[in-house]
Write a protein that holds these residues in place. Structure first.
Motif, PDB file in Angstrom:
ATOM      1  N   CYS A 230      -1.746  27.968 -34.088  1.00  0.00           N
ATOM      2  CA  CYS A 230      -2.706  27.429 -33.122  1.00  0.00           C
ATOM      3  C   CYS A 230      -4.107  27.295 -33.712  1.00  0.00           C
ATOM      4  O   CYS A 230      -5.030  26.837 -33.031  1.00  0.00           O
ATOM      5  N   TYR A 231      -4.293  27.709 -34.971  1.00  0.00           N
ATOM      6  CA  TYR A 231      -5.582  27.572 -35.648  1.00  0.00           C
ATOM      7  C   TYR A 231      -5.379  27.010 -37.048  1.00  0.00           C
ATOM      8  O   TYR A 231      -4.430  27.398 -37.746  1.00  0.00           O
ATOM      9  N   THR A 232      -6.291  26.121 -37.443  1.00  0.00           N
ATOM     10  CA  THR A 232      -6.328  25.714 -38.840  1.00  0.00           C
ATOM     11  C   THR A 232      -7.226  26.676 -39.610  1.00  0.00           C
ATOM     12  O   THR A 232      -8.029  27.412 -39.016  1.00  0.00           O
ATOM     13  N   HIS A 233      -7.103  26.651 -40.914  1.00  0.00           N
ATOM     14  CA  HIS A 233      -7.987  27.471 -41.752  1.00  0.00           C
ATOM     15  C   HIS A 233      -9.445  27.116 -41.493  1.00  0.00           C
ATOM     16  O   HIS A 233     -10.317  27.995 -41.395  1.00  0.00           O
ATOM     17  N   GLU A 234      -9.724  25.822 -41.361  1.00  0.00           N
ATOM     18  CA  GLU A 234     -11.100  25.375 -41.177  1.00  0.00           C
ATOM     19  C   GLU A 234     -11.672  25.852 -39.844  1.00  0.00           C
ATOM     20  O   GLU A 234     -12.847  26.248 -39.770  1.00  0.00           O
TER      21      GLU A 234
ATOM     22  N   GLY B 105       0.201  31.441 -41.702  1.00  0.00           N
ATOM     23  CA  GLY B 105      -0.466  31.046 -42.930  1.00  0.00           C
ATOM     24  C   GLY B 105      -1.298  32.198 -43.471  1.00  0.00           C
ATOM     25  O   GLY B 105      -1.531  33.198 -42.796  1.00  0.00           O
ATOM     26  N   LEU B 106      -1.767  32.037 -44.695  1.00  0.00           N
ATOM     27  CA  LEU B 106      -2.566  33.071 -45.355  1.00  0.00           C
ATOM     28  C   LEU B 106      -3.876  32.468 -45.839  1.00  0.00           C
ATOM     29  O   LEU B 106      -3.895  31.377 -46.406  1.00  0.00           O
TER      30      LEU B 106
ATOM     31  N   ARG C  62     -10.572  31.720 -51.176  1.00  0.00           N
ATOM     32  CA  ARG C  62      -9.894  31.615 -52.472  1.00  0.00           C
ATOM     33  C   ARG C  62      -8.952  30.422 -52.501  1.00  0.00           C
ATOM     34  O   ARG C  62      -8.838  29.736 -53.504  1.00  0.00           O
ATOM     35  N   SER C  63      -8.235  30.191 -51.400  1.00  0.00           N
ATOM     36  CA  SER C  63      -7.263  29.112 -51.348  1.00  0.00           C
ATOM     37  C   SER C  63      -6.937  28.810 -49.896  1.00  0.00           C
ATOM     38  O   SER C  63      -6.973  29.701 -49.042  1.00  0.00           O
ATOM     39  N   ILE C  64      -6.629  27.538 -49.620  1.00  0.00           N
ATOM     40  CA  ILE C  64      -6.188  27.164 -48.272  1.00  0.00           C
ATOM     41  C   ILE C  64      -4.813  26.470 -48.353  1.00  0.00           C
ATOM     42  O   ILE C  64      -4.451  25.697 -47.483  1.00  0.00           O
TER      43      ILE C  64
END
Length: 369
Positions: free
Chosen positions: A265-269, A184-185, A286-288
């Motif tokens: 293995c990680y969320t953005h939060e 993810g970015l 900026r965005s999730i």
């Protein structure tokens, strides 16, 4: 197979000849629509997204979406050939978007044509030629999948809440290897706050030095969890600036930008919580939207690709796969190393091989559903 291949090459040459920068894909959308009209295949359009479903579509069967994009970036300034003139030379087809992702798109369209009027398939096939992938725009695949016109075409008005039997092949140049997972970015805009002062006197509090401390943390910190397919969190500070440009003023603020690539293995939060614990600068995301994604190795589509000798791997780059609410496999002819380069090209044999592999993959998958 030869007809599918020749039609694919002819269509790709048409697409190359028409500028189709992100948000400006209306003319290539029309070319794709006309291709289906000529094949007597009913196709529909929403914005610059064109899609069609197989003749014997059954909403009770599993459905595979064949998706790739027809927008391009602007041509690299070092082009020596006309980026909008398709040139076939030494087994290569040159032109902007030939490799990323025109070759994938026409291969998937040919695959759809192959399956379009076959009866008694164990699965449905949807082709979606979509827009704005290169800028991760909101009017591409994301807009199409939630649009009422799309749901209605599937004879499934509750499609938005009934996607458990859906999955996809996302056409991007992977040399036909199987990108089952994708990072993810997340982009963070951060600001370090200090106090202005004169550089010649012992006053003020440098926001630049505070930012440097936080940047040092970003460059050295190792997150404890590591993904089997996607490895570690990768975080890179890519921009730094202060508001004042005078040499003798201690800056009161310093802004910097962090590019983060997140494994599954990680969320953005979770990552943002860890960052807050370790840096003094303020930041906001900026965005999730672009979350990490994965299709399981045991999925029938992936197993079919493996049976043909292709290997699963984790991709560090994002695609429209990240915007799909169901499992998706990124796979396509061409080489990502050629994307966005001057004198972009794809080998014509890669397109032929792509069509053959896509068809065989879906046939094997269908036997195991």
């Amino acid at each position: 197979m030869e007809t599918l291949f020749l039609d694919a090459i002819a269509l790709l040459k048409q697409l190359i000849a028409i500028p189709s920068f992100s948000k400006e894909e209306d003319k290539t959308g029309t070319v794709i629509e006309q291709f289906f009209i000529d094949k007597k295949i009913p196709a529909q359009r929403y914005l610059n997204n064109v899609w069609a479903i197989n003749r014997y579509f059954d909403p009770l069967k599993p459905t595979v979406v064949l998706n790739s994009h027809h927008d391009t970036v602007k041509p690299n300034p070092k082009y020596t050939k006309d980026p909008f003139t398709p040139i076939e030379e030494d087994g290569k087809l040159f032109g902007l978007g030939s490799n990323d992702a025109g070759g994938c798109l026409v291969s998937l369209i040919s695959t759809f044509v192959h399956f379009y009027d076959k009866e008694n398939l164990s699965f449905n096939v949807v082709i979606a030629a979509t827009a704005e992938e290169e800028i991760t725009g909101k009017n591409g695949i994301e807009a199409l999948l939630v649009h009422d016109k799309f749901s209605a075409s599937l004879h499934n008005p509750d499609f938005k809440n009934n996607q458990n039997q859906w999955f996809a092949i996302v056409g991007e140049p992977t040399k036909m290897q199987l990108a089952i997972a994708e990072k993810g970015l997340m982009v963070l805009d951060a600001v370090a706050n200090g106090k202005a002062g004169h550089a010649a006197r012992n006053e003020g509090e440098s926001a630049l030095y505070k930012a440097m401390q936080d940047i040092a943390w970003f460059s050295t910190y190792k997150y404890p969890k590591v993904s089997q397919w996607l490895g570690e969190v990768k975080q890179t500070v890519t921009v730094i600036e202060t508001e004042n440009k005078a040499h003798n003023v201690i800056p009161a603020t310093c802004n910097f930008v962090v590019d983060l690539r997140l494994p599954d293995c990680y969320t953005h939060e979770e990552v943002m919580d860890i960052i807050r614990e370790h840096i003094q600068s303020d930041f906001k995301e900026r965005s999730i939207r672009l979350r990490s994604s994965r299709i399981e190795v045991e999925h029938p589509l992936v197993k079919a690709g493996i049976a043909l000798g292709n290997k699963p791997y984790g991709s560090p780059t994002c695609s429209d796969k990240a915007l799909m609410p169901f499992p998706a496999l990124k796979c396509g002819p061409g080489d990502s190393a050629r994307s966005h380069t001057a004198d972009e090209f794809i080998f014509v044999d890669e397109i032929k091989g792509g069509i053959e592999t896509y068809i065989k993959m879906l046939e094997i998958m269908g036997e195991n559903l």
